[in-house]
Write a protein that holds these residues in place. Sequence first.
Motif, PDB file in Angstrom:
ATOM      1  N   ALA A  13       0.833  -1.204   0.000  1.00  0.00           N
ATOM      2  CA  ALA A  13       0.000   0.000   0.000  1.00  0.00           C
ATOM      3  C   ALA A  13       0.870   1.256   0.000  1.00  0.00           C
ATOM      4  O   ALA A  13       1.853   1.334   0.737  1.00  0.00           O
ATOM      5  N   PRO A  14       0.514   2.233  -0.821  1.00  0.00           N
ATOM      6  CA  PRO A  14       1.242   3.497  -0.800  1.00  0.00           C
ATOM      7  C   PRO A  14       0.917   4.276   0.472  1.00  0.00           C
ATOM      8  O   PRO A  14      -0.079   4.032   1.132  1.00  0.00           O
ATOM      9  N   GLY A  15       1.775   5.211   0.777  1.00  0.00           N
ATOM     10  CA  GLY A  15       1.596   6.060   1.947  1.00  0.00           C
ATOM     11  C   GLY A  15       2.783   6.992   2.063  1.00  0.00           C
ATOM     12  O   GLY A  15       3.397   7.365   1.068  1.00  0.00           O
ATOM     13  N   VAL A  16       3.132   7.344   3.285  1.00  0.00           N
ATOM     14  CA  VAL A  16       4.295   8.197   3.545  1.00  0.00           C
ATOM     15  C   VAL A  16       5.318   7.335   4.265  1.00  0.00           C
ATOM     16  O   VAL A  16       5.015   6.735   5.301  1.00  0.00           O
ATOM     17  N   HIS A  17       6.519   7.268   3.696  1.00  0.00           N
ATOM     18  CA  HIS A  17       7.564   6.407   4.249  1.00  0.00           C
ATOM     19  C   HIS A  17       8.917   7.102   4.235  1.00  0.00           C
ATOM     20  O   HIS A  17       9.213   7.854   3.304  1.00  0.00           O
ATOM     21  N   ARG A  18       9.720   6.784   5.245  1.00  0.00           N
ATOM     22  CA  ARG A  18      11.139   7.126   5.164  1.00  0.00           C
ATOM     23  C   ARG A  18      11.746   6.150   4.166  1.00  0.00           C
ATOM     24  O   ARG A  18      11.343   4.996   4.086  1.00  0.00           O
ATOM     25  N   TRP A  19      12.705   6.629   3.388  1.00  0.00           N
ATOM     26  CA  TRP A  19      13.266   5.790   2.338  1.00  0.00           C
ATOM     27  C   TRP A  19      14.768   5.962   2.299  1.00  0.00           C
ATOM     28  O   TRP A  19      15.269   7.077   2.140  1.00  0.00           O
ATOM     29  N   GLU A  20      15.480   4.877   2.451  1.00  0.00           N
ATOM     30  CA  GLU A  20      16.938   4.897   2.437  1.00  0.00           C
ATOM     31  C   GLU A  20      17.415   4.423   1.075  1.00  0.00           C
ATOM     32  O   GLU A  20      17.485   3.225   0.823  1.00  0.00           O
ATOM     33  N   SER A  21      17.699   5.363   0.211  1.00  0.00           N
ATOM     34  CA  SER A  21      18.157   5.045  -1.138  1.00  0.00           C
ATOM     35  C   SER A  21      19.064   6.158  -1.627  1.00  0.00           C
ATOM     36  O   SER A  21      18.824   7.329  -1.346  1.00  0.00           O
ATOM     37  N   VAL A 107       2.000  15.384   6.721  1.00  0.00           N
ATOM     38  CA  VAL A 107       2.151  13.945   6.491  1.00  0.00           C
ATOM     39  C   VAL A 107       0.794  13.249   6.553  1.00  0.00           C
ATOM     40  O   VAL A 107       0.510  12.358   5.750  1.00  0.00           O
ATOM     41  N   GLU A 108      -0.046  13.666   7.478  1.00  0.00           N
ATOM     42  CA  GLU A 108      -1.378  13.070   7.587  1.00  0.00           C
ATOM     43  C   GLU A 108      -2.187  13.295   6.312  1.00  0.00           C
ATOM     44  O   GLU A 108      -2.818  12.369   5.786  1.00  0.00           O
ATOM     45  N   VAL A 109      -2.169  14.512   5.789  1.00  0.00           N
ATOM     46  CA  VAL A 109      -2.912  14.807   4.558  1.00  0.00           C
ATOM     47  C   VAL A 109      -2.314  14.032   3.381  1.00  0.00           C
ATOM     48  O   VAL A 109      -3.038  13.445   2.576  1.00  0.00           O
ATOM     49  N   LEU A 110      -0.995  14.003   3.284  1.00  0.00           N
ATOM     50  CA  LEU A 110      -0.347  13.284   2.187  1.00  0.00           C
ATOM     51  C   LEU A 110      -0.629  11.784   2.246  1.00  0.00           C
ATOM     52  O   LEU A 110      -0.816  11.137   1.219  1.00  0.00           O
ATOM     53  N   GLY A 111      -0.681  11.240   3.440  1.00  0.00           N
ATOM     54  CA  GLY A 111      -0.807   9.795   3.589  1.00  0.00           C
ATOM     55  C   GLY A 111      -2.210   9.268   3.688  1.00  0.00           C
ATOM     56  O   GLY A 111      -2.454   8.082   3.448  1.00  0.00           O
ATOM     57  N   ARG A 113      -5.061   9.115   1.960  1.00  0.00           N
ATOM     58  CA  ARG A 113      -5.772   9.298   0.696  1.00  0.00           C
ATOM     59  C   ARG A 113      -7.078   8.523   0.662  1.00  0.00           C
ATOM     60  O   ARG A 113      -8.018   8.935   0.015  1.00  0.00           O
ATOM     61  N   GLY A 114      -7.139   7.369   1.300  1.00  0.00           N
ATOM     62  CA  GLY A 114      -8.372   6.590   1.299  1.00  0.00           C
ATOM     63  C   GLY A 114      -8.941   6.470  -0.096  1.00  0.00           C
ATOM     64  O   GLY A 114      -8.251   6.128  -1.043  1.00  0.00           O
ATOM     65  N   GLU A 115     -10.203   6.774  -0.246  1.00  0.00           N
ATOM     66  CA  GLU A 115     -10.861   6.745  -1.555  1.00  0.00           C
ATOM     67  C   GLU A 115     -10.868   8.121  -2.211  1.00  0.00           C
ATOM     68  O   GLU A 115     -11.482   8.312  -3.251  1.00  0.00           O
ATOM     69  N   ALA A 116     -10.177   9.076  -1.602  1.00  0.00           N
ATOM     70  CA  ALA A 116     -10.195  10.462  -2.082  1.00  0.00           C
ATOM     71  C   ALA A 116      -9.110  10.693  -3.132  1.00  0.00           C
ATOM     72  O   ALA A 116      -8.121  11.355  -2.888  1.00  0.00           O
ATOM     73  N   GLY A 117      -9.296  10.120  -4.286  1.00  0.00           N
ATOM     74  CA  GLY A 117      -8.356  10.367  -5.362  1.00  0.00           C
ATOM     75  C   GLY A 117      -7.349   9.259  -5.526  1.00  0.00           C
ATOM     76  O   GLY A 117      -7.388   8.246  -4.838  1.00  0.00           O
ATOM     77  N   PRO A 118      -6.416   9.462  -6.447  1.00  0.00           N
ATOM     78  CA  PRO A 118      -5.433   8.422  -6.760  1.00  0.00           C
ATOM     79  C   PRO A 118      -4.424   8.237  -5.619  1.00  0.00           C
ATOM     80  O   PRO A 118      -4.222   9.133  -4.803  1.00  0.00           O
ATOM     81  N   PRO A 119      -3.784   7.067  -5.583  1.00  0.00           N
ATOM     82  CA  PRO A 119      -2.783   6.814  -4.546  1.00  0.00           C
ATOM     83  C   PRO A 119      -1.577   7.731  -4.682  1.00  0.00           C
ATOM     84  O   PRO A 119      -1.200   8.125  -5.787  1.00  0.00           O
ATOM     85  N   VAL A 120      -0.991   8.048  -3.543  1.00  0.00           N
ATOM     86  CA  VAL A 120       0.222   8.864  -3.495  1.00  0.00           C
ATOM     87  C   VAL A 120       1.220   8.152  -2.586  1.00  0.00           C
ATOM     88  O   VAL A 120       0.880   7.783  -1.461  1.00  0.00           O
ATOM     89  N   GLU A 121       2.432   7.951  -3.097  1.00  0.00           N
ATOM     90  CA  GLU A 121       3.534   7.410  -2.302  1.00  0.00           C
ATOM     91  C   GLU A 121       4.519   8.539  -2.071  1.00  0.00           C
ATOM     92  O   GLU A 121       5.051   9.115  -3.032  1.00  0.00           O
TER      93      GLU A 121
END
Length: 137
Positions: A13-21, A107-111, A113-121
């Motif tokens: 599932a998409p959401g808000v994540h820390r990413w080590e890359s 972060v709460e708004v970004l993450g 998304r539920g059914e409110a529009g397309p997924p955002v990662e």
Amino acid sequence: MSGLAAVLAGRQAPGVHRWESALDVADVQHAAEHAGWGFGYVDGAALDARADVLRAIGSALGFPDHYGANLDALNDCLRDLAGPTVLLWDAWSGFARAEPRWFGLVVEVLGDRGEAGPPVEVLLRGAGPADAVPLLA
């Protein structure tokens, strides 16, 4: 990139994540677009104020000129994105430390998304508070 690949392939599932890359921004953009996702990039190195962060997100995601750079406008414009989208946000910790309450709300708004529009990662890349968001493995 395995965690991102899983999101792009629909296995996580998409959401808000820390990413080590250490991937170049162009490589992340290519991977997202190759998978049919939109892409935006925020260089947060000089961003520690809420209004600046919201404007940078709006610019990165191509929001319309009337975007109000507030949480309601952010939510509305995210809902209107053309499709699934990856937002790579480098150097996010300045804002997280300067305005922790507002960082949490963004972060709460970004993450949420539920059914409110397309997924955002949202990929938060770089050092920052480890407990702010989960790590994308």
